[in-house]
Design an enzyme around this catalytic site. Structure first.
Site, mmCIF file in Angstrom:
data_model
loop_
_atom_site.group_PDB
_atom_site.id
_atom_site.type_symbol
_atom_site.label_atom_id
_atom_site.label_comp_id
_atom_site.label_asym_id
_atom_site.label_seq_id
_atom_site.Cartn_x
_atom_site.Cartn_y
_atom_site.Cartn_z
ATOM 1 N N VAL A 216 0.511 -1.347 -0.188
ATOM 2 C CA VAL A 216 0.376 -0.064 -0.419
ATOM 3 C C VAL A 216 0.779 0.973 0.278
ATOM 4 O O VAL A 216 0.472 1.830 -0.625
ATOM 5 C CB VAL A 216 -0.912 -0.319 1.138
ATOM 6 C CG1 VAL A 216 -1.594 1.345 0.737
ATOM 7 C CG2 VAL A 216 -1.959 -0.861 1.077
ATOM 8 N N ASP B 60 11.861 3.668 11.589
ATOM 9 C CA ASP B 60 11.249 2.470 12.321
ATOM 10 C C ASP B 60 10.101 2.413 13.505
ATOM 11 O O ASP B 60 10.547 3.100 14.539
ATOM 12 C CB ASP B 60 12.558 1.133 12.826
ATOM 13 C CG ASP B 60 12.733 0.666 13.896
ATOM 14 O OD1 ASP B 60 10.989 -0.551 13.952
ATOM 15 O OD2 ASP B 60 13.774 -0.527 14.245
ATOM 16 N N ALA C 16 2.722 -1.542 9.197
ATOM 17 C CA ALA C 16 1.864 -2.555 10.289
ATOM 18 C C ALA C 16 2.314 -3.301 10.338
ATOM 19 O O ALA C 16 3.670 -4.399 8.977
ATOM 20 C CB ALA C 16 0.585 -2.650 9.786
ATOM 21 N N TYR D 290 -4.460 2.726 8.258
ATOM 22 C CA TYR D 290 -4.839 1.712 7.636
ATOM 23 C C TYR D 290 -5.436 0.156 8.668
ATOM 24 O O TYR D 290 -4.537 0.204 9.628
ATOM 25 C CB TYR D 290 -4.590 0.894 6.525
ATOM 26 C CG TYR D 290 -4.315 2.034 5.751
ATOM 27 C CD1 TYR D 290 -5.593 2.241 4.352
ATOM 28 C CD2 TYR D 290 -3.440 2.606 5.886
ATOM 29 C CE1 TYR D 290 -5.988 3.372 3.401
ATOM 30 C CE2 TYR D 290 -3.099 4.207 4.557
ATOM 31 C CZ TYR D 290 -4.163 3.903 3.588
ATOM 32 O OH TYR D 290 -4.144 4.974 2.384
ATOM 33 N N TYR E 275 -3.566 -10.701 15.773
ATOM 34 C CA TYR E 275 -3.482 -9.563 14.752
ATOM 35 C C TYR E 275 -4.862 -8.820 14.487
ATOM 36 O O TYR E 275 -4.537 -7.280 15.281
ATOM 37 C CB TYR E 275 -3.098 -9.763 13.501
ATOM 38 C CG TYR E 275 -3.842 -8.752 11.982
ATOM 39 C CD1 TYR E 275 -2.825 -8.251 12.138
ATOM 40 C CD2 TYR E 275 -5.001 -8.859 11.173
ATOM 41 C CE1 TYR E 275 -2.328 -6.823 11.483
ATOM 42 C CE2 TYR E 275 -4.609 -7.997 10.593
ATOM 43 C CZ TYR E 275 -3.322 -7.342 10.224
ATOM 44 O OH TYR E 275 -4.044 -6.155 8.848
ATOM 45 N N LYS F 185 -4.743 -4.389 15.589
ATOM 46 C CA LYS F 185 -5.070 -3.877 15.374
ATOM 47 C C LYS F 185 -5.811 -2.561 15.728
ATOM 48 O O LYS F 185 -6.492 -1.592 15.766
ATOM 49 C CB LYS F 185 -5.451 -4.271 13.912
ATOM 50 C CG LYS F 185 -4.177 -4.213 13.014
ATOM 51 C CD LYS F 185 -3.427 -3.671 12.567
ATOM 52 C CE LYS F 185 -4.298 -3.161 11.452
ATOM 53 N NZ LYS F 185 -3.080 -2.176 10.937
ATOM 54 N N TRP G 125 -8.308 -8.220 2.778
ATOM 55 C CA TRP G 125 -8.008 -8.976 2.052
ATOM 56 C C TRP G 125 -7.023 -8.423 0.501
ATOM 57 O O TRP G 125 -7.507 -8.152 -0.174
ATOM 58 C CB TRP G 125 -9.123 -9.916 1.081
ATOM 59 C CG TRP G 125 -9.337 -10.469 2.313
ATOM 60 C CD1 TRP G 125 -10.012 -10.686 2.841
ATOM 61 C CD2 TRP G 125 -10.405 -11.500 1.477
ATOM 62 N NE1 TRP G 125 -10.844 -11.165 3.729
ATOM 63 C CE2 TRP G 125 -11.467 -12.527 2.763
ATOM 64 C CE3 TRP G 125 -11.145 -12.222 0.712
ATOM 65 C CZ2 TRP G 125 -11.822 -13.882 2.868
ATOM 66 C CZ3 TRP G 125 -12.411 -13.157 -0.112
ATOM 67 C CH2 TRP G 125 -12.114 -13.915 1.435
#
Length: 294
Positions: free
Chosen positions: A16, A39, A63, A102, A128, A132, A153
């Protein structure tokens, strides 16, 4: 806001981030940083970079996305998915920047029969998704102007993703067994980047910090329509491999055990995005054909 606002983009070597560098060109002074330059595991570095660049907009696609590995690497997943976004949000609040971040369909448990809205209860089923969600909550709590864009996806022509895996395995094996009882919207990384740039252009044209503040919140941000992993694979094979395609065999997720549990339903409702920004996201299969035609 000056005439050439600074737009700071993280993770530009990812699928992305790479597309965002292209899509955001012309909207301001775009500073793209990869892991070597920023980083996100080093929270002090994150603060220093934001303070040095003084961005008007921070776009954070970076991410920890190795969903199965996160089950055994929870500390690093939390650092990148929750703590780094918290610091970005705190620094955005400090300098009056807007943070575009995102997130994921994996914040939901996948038990709903219809597409999820932004207001539906979250219930992540893996590390995960949980980390998030913590990132979302930290950004919201910071008080900065923010857009949290939940997508699903994600695929593209670089990095590690389902499309590239299918293209590779499809030429190596005569038959592939593919999960058919998980439903979602395959979303091209370029769709994400281009739609983001449309929103950024609207915000910059408004020349008003209140524009961002009024629209702050969570938005669902995927291609339109839905399919299964099996359906996605069939579409890839039909477009890219034709007669050379392997036989695709539909299987239940229970036949393909992995460390991290996935939601059965990852469909996200796009009404809020359309109403707020006038964006109509492309159909997943149209975007896939465009991606494969390159």
């Amino acid at each position: 806001m000056d005439k050439k606002p600074t737009i700071l983009v993280t993770g530009v070597s990812g699928q992305v981030g790479y597309e965002l560098l292209r899509s955001l060109q012309g909207l301001g002074r775009v500073i793209g940083l990869d892991r070597a330059a920023l980083d996100l595991a080093d929270l002090g570095c994150v603060r220093d970079v934001v303070r040095a660049t003084k961005p008007a907009i921070i776009v954070n696609p970076a991410a920890y996305t190795a969903v199965d590995k996160a089950e055994s690497d929870e500390a690093m997943a939390r650092r990148l998915n929750a703590e780094a976004p918290r610091v970005l949000a705190e620094e955005a609040a400090r300098c009056g920047a807007t943070l575009i971040h995102y997130s994921t369909d994996y914040v939901f448990d996948g038990t709903k029969d219809a597409p999820y809205s932004e207001d539906d209860a979250t219930n992540p089923q893996n590390v995960y998704g949980a980390t998030k969600l913590e990132g979302e909550q930290a950004i919201t709590a910071s008080g900065c102007s923010h857009l949290i864009l939940r997508t699903s996806w994600v695929y593209g022509r670089r990095g590690k993703n389902f499309l590239l895996t299918m293209l590779k395995l499809g030429t190596e094996r005569p038959e592939l067994r593919i999960v058919a009882d998980q439903i979602g919207a395959p979303t091209w990384s370029r769709t994400i980047a281009d739609a983001t740039s449309h929103i950024v252009a609207q915000g910059l044209a408004a020349h008003d910090a209140a524009w961002w503040a009024q629209r702050s919140g969570i938005y669902h941000f995927t291609a339109s329509g839905s399919t299964s992993w099996y359906g996605f694979a069939q579409a890839i094979f039909a477009s890219a491999l034709g007669e050379l395609a392997p036989k695709a065999v539909p299987i239940p997720a229970s036949d393909y055990p992995v460390p991290a549990k996935r939601p059965a339903n990852s469909r996200l409702a796009l009404g809020k995005l359309n109403q707020t920004f006038g964006l109509s996201m492309p159909a997943w299969d149209d975007a896939l054909r465009l991606c494969l035609s390159e």
